[in-house]
Design an enzyme around this catalytic site. Structure first.
Site, PDB file in Angstrom:
ATOM      1  N   ASP A  96     -29.213  31.526   1.722  1.00  0.00           N
ATOM      2  CA  ASP A  96     -28.404  31.633   2.943  1.00  0.00           C
ATOM      3  C   ASP A  96     -29.211  32.260   4.082  1.00  0.00           C
ATOM      4  O   ASP A  96     -29.926  33.241   3.877  1.00  0.00           O
ATOM      5  CB  ASP A  96     -27.191  32.521   2.704  1.00  0.00           C
ATOM      6  CG  ASP A  96     -26.293  32.042   1.581  1.00  0.00           C
ATOM      7  OD1 ASP A  96     -26.800  31.438   0.625  1.00  0.00           O
ATOM      8  OD2 ASP A  96     -25.075  32.292   1.656  1.00  0.00           O
ATOM      9  N   HIS A  98     -27.505  32.130   7.561  1.00  0.00           N
ATOM     10  CA  HIS A  98     -26.367  32.557   8.379  1.00  0.00           C
ATOM     11  C   HIS A  98     -26.709  32.856   9.835  1.00  0.00           C
ATOM     12  O   HIS A  98     -26.380  33.926  10.361  1.00  0.00           O
ATOM     13  CB  HIS A  98     -25.692  33.766   7.741  1.00  0.00           C
ATOM     14  CG  HIS A  98     -24.782  33.399   6.608  1.00  0.00           C
ATOM     15  ND1 HIS A  98     -23.623  32.677   6.778  1.00  0.00           N
ATOM     16  CD2 HIS A  98     -24.884  33.646   5.265  1.00  0.00           C
ATOM     17  CE1 HIS A  98     -23.030  32.500   5.617  1.00  0.00           C
ATOM     18  NE2 HIS A  98     -23.775  33.063   4.672  1.00  0.00           N
ATOM     19  N   ASP A 125     -25.684  27.230   4.052  1.00  0.00           N
ATOM     20  CA  ASP A 125     -25.182  28.338   4.868  1.00  0.00           C
ATOM     21  C   ASP A 125     -26.158  28.669   5.996  1.00  0.00           C
ATOM     22  O   ASP A 125     -26.689  29.772   6.101  1.00  0.00           O
ATOM     23  CB  ASP A 125     -24.891  29.573   4.013  1.00  0.00           C
ATOM     24  CG  ASP A 125     -23.520  29.509   3.354  1.00  0.00           C
ATOM     25  OD1 ASP A 125     -22.928  28.419   3.336  1.00  0.00           O
ATOM     26  OD2 ASP A 125     -23.039  30.548   2.853  1.00  0.00           O
ATOM     27  N   ASN A 157     -21.243  26.249   1.474  1.00  0.00           N
ATOM     28  CA  ASN A 157     -19.792  26.238   1.688  1.00  0.00           C
ATOM     29  C   ASN A 157     -19.428  26.505   3.149  1.00  0.00           C
ATOM     30  O   ASN A 157     -18.341  26.131   3.606  1.00  0.00           O
ATOM     31  CB  ASN A 157     -19.092  27.246   0.770  1.00  0.00           C
ATOM     32  CG  ASN A 157     -19.510  28.680   1.048  1.00  0.00           C
ATOM     33  OD1 ASN A 157     -20.694  29.003   1.020  1.00  0.00           O
ATOM     34  ND2 ASN A 157     -18.545  29.549   1.309  1.00  0.00           N
ATOM     35  N   HIS A 158     -20.336  27.122   3.919  1.00  0.00           N
ATOM     36  CA  HIS A 158     -20.036  27.366   5.335  1.00  0.00           C
ATOM     37  C   HIS A 158     -20.284  26.150   6.210  1.00  0.00           C
ATOM     38  O   HIS A 158     -19.899  26.160   7.384  1.00  0.00           O
ATOM     39  CB  HIS A 158     -20.830  28.567   5.845  1.00  0.00           C
ATOM     40  CG  HIS A 158     -20.162  29.867   5.541  1.00  0.00           C
ATOM     41  ND1 HIS A 158     -19.382  30.542   6.450  1.00  0.00           N
ATOM     42  CD2 HIS A 158     -20.136  30.595   4.405  1.00  0.00           C
ATOM     43  CE1 HIS A 158     -18.909  31.639   5.894  1.00  0.00           C
ATOM     44  NE2 HIS A 158     -19.353  31.697   4.651  1.00  0.00           N
ATOM     45  N   HIS A 209     -25.958  25.342  -3.878  1.00  0.00           N
ATOM     46  CA  HIS A 209     -25.515  26.524  -3.151  1.00  0.00           C
ATOM     47  C   HIS A 209     -24.642  27.429  -4.017  1.00  0.00           C
ATOM     48  O   HIS A 209     -24.823  28.654  -4.029  1.00  0.00           O
ATOM     49  CB  HIS A 209     -24.749  26.115  -1.896  1.00  0.00           C
ATOM     50  CG  HIS A 209     -24.339  27.295  -1.065  1.00  0.00           C
ATOM     51  ND1 HIS A 209     -25.259  28.013  -0.334  1.00  0.00           N
ATOM     52  CD2 HIS A 209     -23.139  27.902  -0.875  1.00  0.00           C
ATOM     53  CE1 HIS A 209     -24.627  29.012   0.285  1.00  0.00           C
ATOM     54  NE2 HIS A 209     -23.352  28.966  -0.021  1.00  0.00           N
ATOM     55  N   HIS A 303     -25.369  31.769  -3.181  1.00  0.00           N
ATOM     56  CA  HIS A 303     -24.005  31.814  -2.677  1.00  0.00           C
ATOM     57  C   HIS A 303     -23.543  33.242  -2.391  1.00  0.00           C
ATOM     58  O   HIS A 303     -22.719  33.461  -1.513  1.00  0.00           O
ATOM     59  CB  HIS A 303     -23.109  31.160  -3.723  1.00  0.00           C
ATOM     60  CG  HIS A 303     -21.711  30.900  -3.279  1.00  0.00           C
ATOM     61  ND1 HIS A 303     -21.387  30.528  -2.000  1.00  0.00           N
ATOM     62  CD2 HIS A 303     -20.550  30.945  -3.950  1.00  0.00           C
ATOM     63  CE1 HIS A 303     -20.085  30.347  -1.917  1.00  0.00           C
ATOM     64  NE2 HIS A 303     -19.566  30.600  -3.088  1.00  0.00           N
TER      65      HIS A 303
END
Length: 416
Positions: A96, A98, A125, A157-158, A209, A303
């Site tokens: 991730d 972000h 992500d 998932n984002h 992920h 994740h």
């Protein structure tokens, strides 16, 4: 490993605005110029000035070119490193990020840019919770366009309609592109739909992920129960939950329909939700993930960040950006998280101060991960959050996927 502000940050600006190459082909020099421009603008210009740096025609060209590539890739990518012609080729696996643009820039330089002998697998992500999700995603799309057979972007998932509406990416795009924001956002969603779900590297390393997935043929329904506002929403068990879950096959993974913006947590087509939302567990076997209400818990991926692991007393923390959750004769189960000092915005004064990490896989078998841990780039440019982080504490709380309304391909096209 220490990280710092790149040389020249905050001084004279690089060429602005960015222009698409006249011959239509991206080059390494163009991507380096894009990187410098985005870094400089993030430190010296307000977010609403991004269109003057990255004009709509260039942005649309990036999104469309990348989307055309991504949608042609299979759900599970087989990365045959041994066939690239270089016996010393390596694979870099990134977790991730972000929207932490400056840490991504550092990571790319520290690991070495993608090349014919250096593969990259980004594990999803890219957006949400950080202030530069759009710039981060576009930069990685540029790398994908430039060297598509060496850069692989998986979905997290984002990368969904629901998460981006809650955790800031949608609002970020609107703040940066104003009246054109809805169109830009929809084009980003279209790219999200095309992101593959998993890779198998050198026939020996599976990356995704969230984790592994169930066989849809044996999958029981998993329904959610309404919870109090601000609390966790538990999944409600039905009688069918007693039916044992069965691990899915790669054939099923390849046949799953991934072009859904919010994967279902019950009914048909459960595999994308499992791959994106599942969590590791010390309990052997697979079971419904009742905490999230979607996906699985699996006996022992990118994740879980430091905030999520802080609540998982059965598993190691994420202070160094990675954990080895299982190590058995058949291999290791590894979680890697590449966003240091996460999250960028936090309501509580006490921070996790975690390091980020990436993994390098080396020949001959590519099955022995070498971890590279790094600090956050400091200082970060001052910028406001695009979501109410004081109420949305972490990705487990306020999780109400039942309110998500799937955006179909047709409705996405209407917005173009």
């Amino acid at each position: 490993m220490e990280s710092s502000i790149p040389d020249g940050a905050g001084t004279s600006p690089p060429p602005i605005p960015l222009e698409w190459p006249q011959d239509g082909d991206l080059t390494l020099e163009w991507i380096r110029a894009m990187t410098a421009t985005l870094d400089w603008s993030s430190r010296n210009l307000p977010p609403s000035d991004l269109p003057s740096v990255l004009p709509i025609p260039v942005l649309q060209r990036l999104l469309l070119s990348a989307s055309n590539i991504l949608h042609k890739e299979p759900n599970c990518l087989r990365i045959d490193v041994q066939d690239c012609g270089d016996p010393s080729a390596t694979v870099v696996v990134v977790g991730d990020v972000h929207g932490q643009l400056h840490d991504v820039i550092f990571l790319l330089e520290d690991a070495g840019f993608p090349s014919e002998s250096r593969f990259f697998v980004f594990n999803g992500d890219y957006v949400d919770r950080g202030a530069w999700g759009l710039e981060t995603f576009l930069l990685l799309l540029a790398w994908k366009i430039f060297i598509p057979h060496r850069v692989f972007l998986l979905r997290g998932n984002h990368e969904s309609k629901y998460c981006t509406a809650v955790y800031g990416f949608e609002q970020e795009v609107m703040a940066k592109y104003g009246d054109r924001g809805p169109q830009v956002y929809r084009r980003c969603l279209r790219c999200f739909e095309g992101l593959p779900l998993a890779t198998v590297i050198a026939g020996s390393v599976y990356t995704a992920h969230g984790g592994i997935f169930r066989s849809e043929a044996a999958a029981p329904p998993l329904k959610r129960a309404k919870g109090k506002k601000g609390g966790r929403k538990k999944a409600a068990a039905s009688g069918a939950d007693k039916k044992p879950l069965v691990l899915g096959s790669f054939d099923e993974l390849l046949k799953a329909r991934r072009t859904v913006l919010d994967p279902p947590w019950e009914g048909s087509n459960l595999i994308p939700g499992d791959v994106l939302w599942s969590d590791p567990s010390l309990i052997h076997g697979i079971s419904p993930n009742r905490e999230r209400g979607i996906g699985l818990l699996w006996g022992l991926t990118s994740h879980e960040g430091p905030d999520a692991r802080d609540k998982r007393h059965d598993l190691s923390g994420m202070d160094h950006g990675y954990t080895i959750d299982h190590e058995v004769d058949s291999g290791k189960s590894v979680t890697v998280f590449s966003a240091p000092d996460y999250p960028q915005f936090q309501a509580s004064e006490e921070r996790h101060n975690n390091r980020g990490a990436y993994i390098v896989l080396h020949p001959p078998d590519y099955a022995s991960p070498v971890f590279h841990s790094f600090e956050a780039v400091r200082p970060r440019p001052r910028v406001g959050a695009y979501y109410n982080f004081e109420e949305v504490i972490d990705s487990d709380e306020e999780l109400d996927l039942g309110s998500a309304r799937p955006l179909t391909d047709a409705s996405a096209d209407e917005a173009e």
